[in-house]
Design a protein around this motif. Structure first.
Motif, PDB file in Angstrom:
ATOM      1  N   ALA A 187     -10.732 -36.793  26.853  1.00 51.82           N
ATOM      2  CA  ALA A 187     -10.787 -35.902  25.689  1.00 51.82           C
ATOM      3  C   ALA A 187      -9.826 -36.371  24.603  1.00 51.82           C
ATOM      4  CB  ALA A 187     -10.438 -34.482  26.116  1.00 51.82           C
ATOM      5  N   SER A 188     -10.181 -36.045  23.365  1.00 51.33           N
ATOM      6  CA  SER A 188      -9.311 -36.320  22.224  1.00 51.33           C
ATOM      7  C   SER A 188      -8.887 -34.976  21.632  1.00 51.33           C
ATOM      8  CB  SER A 188     -10.039 -37.151  21.165  1.00 51.33           C
ATOM      9  OG  SER A 188      -9.226 -37.321  20.024  1.00 51.33           O
ATOM     10  N   VAL A 189      -7.586 -34.685  21.707  1.00 50.54           N
ATOM     11  CA  VAL A 189      -7.076 -33.399  21.239  1.00 50.54           C
ATOM     12  C   VAL A 189      -5.973 -33.654  20.218  1.00 50.54           C
ATOM     13  CG1 VAL A 189      -6.154 -31.153  21.906  1.00 50.54           C
ATOM     14  CG2 VAL A 189      -7.513 -32.470  23.550  1.00 50.54           C
ATOM     15  N   ASP A 190      -6.091 -33.039  19.058  1.00 51.26           N
ATOM     16  CA  ASP A 190      -5.038 -33.112  18.046  1.00 51.26           C
ATOM     17  C   ASP A 190      -4.262 -31.798  18.045  1.00 51.26           C
ATOM     18  OD1 ASP A 190      -5.856 -35.638  17.296  1.00 51.26           O
ATOM     19  OD2 ASP A 190      -7.193 -34.871  15.722  1.00 51.26           O
ATOM     20  N   TYR A 191      -2.933 -31.920  17.960  1.00 54.73           N
ATOM     21  CA  TYR A 191      -2.056 -30.744  18.031  1.00 54.73           C
ATOM     22  C   TYR A 191      -1.171 -30.657  16.795  1.00 54.73           C
ATOM     23  CZ  TYR A 191      -2.985 -31.154  23.116  1.00 54.73           C
ATOM     24  OH  TYR A 191      -3.558 -31.263  24.359  1.00 54.73           O
ATOM     25  N   ALA A 192      -0.817 -29.432  16.450  1.00 55.81           N
ATOM     26  CA  ALA A 192       0.265 -29.190  15.490  1.00 55.81           C
ATOM     27  C   ALA A 192       1.368 -28.483  16.272  1.00 55.81           C
ATOM     28  CB  ALA A 192      -0.221 -28.316  14.342  1.00 55.81           C
ATOM     29  N   ASP A 193       2.430 -29.209  16.555  1.00 58.22           N
ATOM     30  CA  ASP A 193       3.468 -28.693  17.445  1.00 58.22           C
ATOM     31  C   ASP A 193       4.169 -27.474  16.859  1.00 58.22           C
ATOM     32  OD1 ASP A 193       3.160 -30.489  19.568  1.00 58.22           O
ATOM     33  OD2 ASP A 193       4.298 -32.036  18.495  1.00 58.22           O
ATOM     34  N   LEU A 194       4.515 -26.546  17.732  1.00 51.42           N
ATOM     35  CA  LEU A 194       5.277 -25.344  17.405  1.00 51.42           C
ATOM     36  C   LEU A 194       6.571 -25.360  18.205  1.00 51.42           C
ATOM     37  CD1 LEU A 194       2.316 -22.795  17.622  1.00 51.42           C
ATOM     38  CD2 LEU A 194       3.394 -23.657  15.518  1.00 51.42           C
ATOM     39  N   PRO A 195       7.567 -24.584  17.789  1.00 56.20           N
ATOM     40  CA  PRO A 195       8.824 -24.551  18.562  1.00 56.20           C
ATOM     41  C   PRO A 195       8.565 -24.068  19.991  1.00 56.20           C
ATOM     42  CG  PRO A 195       9.105 -23.549  16.394  1.00 56.20           C
ATOM     43  CD  PRO A 195       7.636 -23.771  16.565  1.00 56.20           C
ATOM     44  N   ALA A 196       9.220 -24.719  20.947  1.00 56.32           N
ATOM     45  CA  ALA A 196       9.040 -24.379  22.359  1.00 56.32           C
ATOM     46  C   ALA A 196      10.341 -23.828  22.936  1.00 56.32           C
ATOM     47  CB  ALA A 196       8.593 -25.600  23.147  1.00 56.32           C
ATOM     48  N   VAL A 197      10.220 -22.782  23.724  1.00 61.26           N
ATOM     49  CA  VAL A 197      11.346 -22.191  24.451  1.00 61.26           C
ATOM     50  C   VAL A 197      11.187 -22.585  25.908  1.00 61.26           C
ATOM     51  CG1 VAL A 197      12.477 -20.046  25.141  1.00 61.26           C
ATOM     52  CG2 VAL A 197      11.490 -20.267  22.848  1.00 61.26           C
ATOM     53  N   LEU A 198      12.201 -23.235  26.482  1.00 55.34           N
ATOM     54  CA  LEU A 198      12.029 -23.817  27.814  1.00 55.34           C
ATOM     55  C   LEU A 198      12.924 -23.219  28.886  1.00 55.34           C
ATOM     56  CD1 LEU A 198      11.681 -27.589  26.823  1.00 55.34           C
ATOM     57  CD2 LEU A 198       9.871 -25.910  27.214  1.00 55.34           C
ATOM     58  N   THR A 199      13.942 -22.459  28.522  1.00 61.54           N
ATOM     59  CA  THR A 199      14.865 -21.918  29.529  1.00 61.54           C
ATOM     60  C   THR A 199      15.020 -20.414  29.350  1.00 61.54           C
ATOM     61  OG1 THR A 199      16.856 -22.179  28.166  1.00 61.54           O
ATOM     62  CG2 THR A 199      16.154 -24.086  29.492  1.00 61.54           C
ATOM     63  N   PRO A 200      15.391 -19.713  30.413  1.00 59.76           N
ATOM     64  CA  PRO A 200      15.627 -18.272  30.263  1.00 59.76           C
ATOM     65  C   PRO A 200      16.774 -17.962  29.314  1.00 59.76           C
ATOM     66  CG  PRO A 200      16.216 -19.027  32.472  1.00 59.76           C
ATOM     67  CD  PRO A 200      15.500 -20.148  31.809  1.00 59.76           C
ATOM     68  N   LEU A 236      15.516  -8.903  32.442  1.00 60.78           N
ATOM     69  CA  LEU A 236      14.814  -9.402  31.274  1.00 60.78           C
ATOM     70  C   LEU A 236      13.863 -10.506  31.709  1.00 60.78           C
ATOM     71  CD1 LEU A 236      17.992  -9.766  29.017  1.00 60.78           C
ATOM     72  CD2 LEU A 236      16.469  -7.799  29.150  1.00 60.78           C
ATOM     73  N   SER A 237      12.612 -10.416  31.308  1.00 63.41           N
ATOM     74  CA  SER A 237      11.605 -11.412  31.669  1.00 63.41           C
ATOM     75  C   SER A 237      11.407 -12.361  30.490  1.00 63.41           C
ATOM     76  CB  SER A 237      10.286 -10.723  32.035  1.00 63.41           C
ATOM     77  OG  SER A 237      10.462  -9.871  33.155  1.00 63.41           O
ATOM     78  N   GLY A 238      12.140 -13.467  30.513  1.00 63.64           N
ATOM     79  CA  GLY A 238      12.157 -14.389  29.384  1.00 63.64           C
ATOM     80  C   GLY A 238      10.838 -15.110  29.201  1.00 63.64           C
ATOM     81  N   LYS A 239      10.316 -15.076  27.984  1.00 56.78           N
ATOM     82  CA  LYS A 239       9.075 -15.791  27.650  1.00 56.78           C
ATOM     83  C   LYS A 239       9.410 -17.242  27.338  1.00 56.78           C
ATOM     84  CE  LYS A 239       5.192 -15.835  24.366  1.00 56.78           C
ATOM     85  NZ  LYS A 239       4.079 -15.839  25.345  1.00 56.78           N
ATOM     86  N   THR A 240       8.901 -18.142  28.163  1.00 54.35           N
ATOM     87  CA  THR A 240       9.158 -19.564  27.989  1.00 54.35           C
ATOM     88  C   THR A 240       7.840 -20.316  27.932  1.00 54.35           C
ATOM     89  OG1 THR A 240       9.366 -19.850  30.385  1.00 54.35           O
ATOM     90  CG2 THR A 240      11.401 -19.478  29.144  1.00 54.35           C
ATOM     91  N   ASN A 241       7.860 -21.462  27.301  1.00 56.87           N
ATOM     92  CA  ASN A 241       6.651 -22.290  27.197  1.00 56.87           C
ATOM     93  C   ASN A 241       6.558 -23.217  28.410  1.00 56.87           C
ATOM     94  OD1 ASN A 241       7.524 -22.041  23.924  1.00 56.87           O
ATOM     95  ND2 ASN A 241       5.437 -21.491  24.553  1.00 56.87           N
ATOM     96  N   THR A 242       6.473 -22.561  29.561  1.00 61.85           N
ATOM     97  CA  THR A 242       6.305 -23.233  30.844  1.00 61.85           C
ATOM     98  C   THR A 242       5.252 -22.473  31.635  1.00 61.85           C
ATOM     99  OG1 THR A 242       8.141 -21.941  31.739  1.00 61.85           O
ATOM    100  CG2 THR A 242       8.668 -24.140  30.919  1.00 61.85           C
ATOM    101  N   GLN A 243       4.885 -23.000  32.796  1.00 59.92           N
ATOM    102  CA  GLN A 243       3.900 -22.344  33.652  1.00 59.92           C
ATOM    103  C   GLN A 243       4.290 -20.875  33.840  1.00 59.92           C
ATOM    104  OE1 GLN A 243       5.502 -25.143  34.228  1.00 59.92           O
ATOM    105  NE2 GLN A 243       3.980 -26.736  34.564  1.00 59.92           N
TER     106      GLN A 243
END
Length: 787
Positions: A130-143, A343-350
């Motif tokens: 597949a060919s996918v083009d993205y426009a990256d957004l800020p990512a939160v990775l840790t609690p 607190l249930s931190g929203k992160t850009n992970t699984q």
């Protein structure tokens, strides 16, 4: 030389129940004949599915070109979110979890499209074109980052009792600091898999490796705009689940179902291990900020605690995980004044999910960490400090959430283990060894467990079962629980055999099936045997009552005097084989099948105030672990473990001991070996057995003593047993704190090492360095006097 000893704590009587029968599928497992979903003979016309995954942690999808995918050899179809006729959601509670991402992606590994091909390999190869083009957004990775940005998947949970700020201010001593524990991959032997076949009249047959067939039925119906009676979900067995197949199996069942429904062909979706790691959620990692007040004896006067979990991008089961964490912060200890936030931190992970213990281990370990730290501060043995904080009887017996601890056996259990393990003798031996060993240091720890049993949501605590008695005396039982290797079917069969007075070989349990027992709860929260065993007992008892009435009418006497035992029915001086009585009852048109139902009593919960009685009873346990640590490399070895666990009046001591030892080693893996690591771009780098390590044979201690505590459940549970799936995982705390004890010996146990979990060699070396320089390392769990 390896030494293992197993003891039930009492002599088990002969018969179907309270005896160490082998697992009902053990002979099939060792022969390779146990059938899992992937072992099913392929149906004619079967297509194989593979998923195309996001390469970004957080981004808008600006272009999606799937022409090369469609043109790949063997490809029959490619599906995107636009091809889902119903709701594009598989979230179990909050509708925030898309089956396939549409306009933007929220973690690296999120499914965007599905490929259907004539073979598994063809589908996987095509998905990568597949060919996918993205426009990256800020990512939160840790609690921690989620907390800073106030990014949460759920509203915060808050439990207060007493006046924690005032009690903290008045406490003779006070410590504040941070601590953290990592997540954990489920690493079941069988990966996520679903197989769906279209049937006549717009119906579907779903075979799925899931702990929650009813939930799979529900989400498939939502995705396809179907009613529940058009979808049947069947689960014979899983090759492990541990919580990872409670809600997370939904995405794969939905993709296979949508494809099968659209293409009118059977569809199988089996994940490779790498894709499984990348897509599916894990145990929630937690970050803690604490402020604890205590007196000169180490008794906790007040606790202010903020727990922030790595929830991932969606809510999934973060709400019950957080609730259970809050309700297990006390573990074995009376806490008079608390202020606890989750607190249930929203992160850009699984999106993280249920895992054995369901938040309970994450809640309990922080208090164990605090008591261990308090002991170092006071120069006392941690066991003595722990015992001073134990729940009492008649006083100091109310949990922070308002439930009275009525069945406390920890004082006797811990005293028994303390003596049988030779704790104090070994403590002196460890000190003597460390005094003469500059590099290798030994550590010893005894930690207790108090674990609540029941779903926090009251209406989940129900179950149904069907029992059929055939005219040859054989019995078939079906119930709403799922078998994932834990021996649930074995225990349920034992219960039915015990109730009817027949041999266990006469009873067989069949696959879980939503067309047989409907509206089931997940097999989770250690409630499988409690709920389904009681439902099966109810069904068998109804049949026995009918047979007793028939026997009394035919042979004389009262129904209450009829005895069922040893495959024989004794009535009014007559003895008749159970099979013969069943045959005669059939000829007299007596109903030989029955349904059964059970709902756990006494439960109530106010989720807003976080008070009530969320647990029917508590399971208890304790463990002693002895380790040796190389302070030059951070390597360590578990030398001996002594486990004593409360399984009530065990239905099957052999299975329960296996559960205790398996949970202990899995917990040890979580706290010491198993490290999840995302790179700065948000890609999970530990996504295969080559980079993610779980305990292996060599990690088992050479000396392992496991016993079941002699303690009949005071509540009328199934045969007065206790749940044993999740609670023993917390026994592994003793390994972590034994490692901490070994490191603490570098400063004569007067410094609390800033050890975090998992205690990898790198983490141990950071703790060693900080302990030798007692000012500590900021951000590594440093404990310091509060200002």
């Amino acid at each position: 030389m390896t030494t293992h000893s197993h003891s039930t704590g009492h002599q088990a009587p002969a018969g179907a129940a309270h005896a160490p029968h082998p697992h009902e599928s053990a002979h099939l497992h060792v022969a390779g004949e146990a059938t899992y979903v992937d072992d099913m003979p392929p149906l004619a016309g079967t297509l194989h599915a593979a998923l195309g995954l996001s390469e970004r942690a957080h981004a808008e999808i600006t272009a999606l070109d799937l022409s090369a995918v469609r043109a790949s050899p063997g490809v029959v179809a490619v599906l995107t979110a636009a091809d889902i006729p119903g709701e594009n959601n598989c979230g179990p509670i909050v509708h925030d979890d898309p089956i396939l991402a549409a306009e933007h992606v929220q973690y690296c590994g999120q499914p965007i499209f599905a490929v259907l091909a004539e073979s598994h390999d063809a589908a996987r190869r095509a998905a990568r074109r597949a060919s996918v083009d993205y426009a990256d957004l800020p990512a939160v990775l840790t609690p921690e980052a989620a907390k800073r940005q106030q990014a949460y998947v759920l509203p915060p949970m808050h439990l207060k009792r007493g006046d924690a700020p005032r009690a903290l201010a008045g406490a003779p001593r006070r410590l504040a600091g941070e601590f953290r524990v990592g997540g954990q991959e489920h690493f079941y032997l069988e990966g996520q898999v679903a197989y769906v076949a279209p049937r006549e009249d717009d119906t579907l047959q779903v075979w799925c490796s899931t702990q929650h067939p009813t939930e799979m039925q529900r989400v498939v119906c939502h995705a396809l705009n179907l009613r529940s009676h058009r979808v049947v979900v069947e689960t014979r067995r899983m090759g492990g689940g541990f919580g990872g197949k409670e809600s997370q199996s939904a995405l794969f069942a939905c993709v296979a179902a949508v494809a099968a429904h659209r293409l009118r062909r059977p569809v199988k979706l089996r994940l490779d291990r790498d894709d499984d790691f990348l897509i599916s959620g894990k145990r929630h990692g937690f970050h803690y900020a604490y402020d604890v007040g205590f007196d000169d004896d180490g008794r906790v006067r007040a606790l202010k605690l903020e727990m922030t979990s790595r929830a991932g991008f969606s809510a999934d089961l973060s709400a019950p995980v957080a609730t259970r964490a809050v309700c297990h912060v006390d573990n074995a200890y009376y806490l008079s004044d608390v202020d606890i936030q989750a607190l249930s931190g929203k992160t850009n992970t699984q999106s993280n999910t249920a895992f054995r213990g369901f938040g309970g281990p994450q809640g309990a370990i922080v208090t164990e960490y605090l008591l261990d730290t308090i002991a170092r501060e006071l120069g006392q043995d941690p066991l003595a400090v722990r015992k001073r904080n134990f729940y009492g009887r008649g006083e100091r017996d109310l949990t922070p959430y308002g439930q009275t601890v009525e069945d406390n056996v920890l004082p006797e259990l811990v005293d028994e283990l303390e003596a049988s393990s030779g704790y104090w003798r070994r403590r002196e031996a460890v000190r003597a060894f460390n005094a003469d060993s500059p590099v290798l240091k030994k550590g010893l720890a005894l930690t207790p467990v108090k674990f609540g049993i029941s779903f926090n949501v009251a209406h989940y605590n129900q179950a149904g079962a069907l029992v059929h008695v055939y005219t040859d005396g054989s019995v078939l039982v079906n119930h709403g629980g799922t078998e994932m290797g834990q021996g649930l079917n074995t225990k349920v069969a034992q219960v039915v055999a015990h109730e009817l007075g027949i041999g266990l070989h006469q009873v067989r349990a069949t696959a879980t099936d939503t067309s047989k027992v409907a509206n089931t709860s997940a097999t989770a929260a250690s409630t499988g045997a409690d709920l389904n065993g009681k439902a099966a007992e109810d069904a068998a008892r109804r049949i026995r009552t009918r047979l007793a009435a028939f026997a009394a009418a035919r042979f004389g006497g009262s129904p209450e005097a009829v005895e069922f035992a040893d495959d024989t029915v004794r009535v009014h001086g007559n003895a008749i084989a159970f099979a013969e009585l069943a045959s005669q009852a059939y000829q007299a048109r007596v109903q030989l099948w029955s349904d059964g139902f059970y709902a756990t009593p006494k439960l109530h919960w106010d989720r807003l105030s976080m008070t009530g009685r969320p647990f029917y009873y508590f399971a208890y346990g304790a463990a002693v672990s002895e380790v040796v640590v190389d302070t030059l490399t951070g390597e360590w070895k578990l030398l001996q473990a002594d486990l004593l666990h409360d399984a009530g009046d065990s239905i099957n001591p052999a299975i329960d001991i296996g559960q205790v030892e398996g949970a202990f080693l899995q917990g040890m893996g979580w706290l010491t070996l198993e490290e999840l690591w995302w790179n700065p771009d948000g890609r999970l780098m530990t996504h295969a057995p080559s980079t993610y390590k779980i305990p292996a044979t060599n990690d088992c201690p050479p000396v392992l003593h496991t016993r079941l505590f002699d303690n009949r459940n005071r509540e009328p549970t199934i045969l007065r047993s206790k749940a044993v799936g999740e609670p023993p995982l917390l026994l592994a705390f003793s390994v972590f704190f034994a490692i901490r004890d070994a490191v603490a010996s570098l400063a004569d146990h007067r410094v609390a090492p800033p050890l975090v979990a998992p205690a990898t060699p790198e983490a141990i070396m950071r703790a060693v360095t900080a302990t030798r320089s007692p000012r500590g390392v900021p951000g590594e769990g440093r404990t310091a006097p509060a200002k």
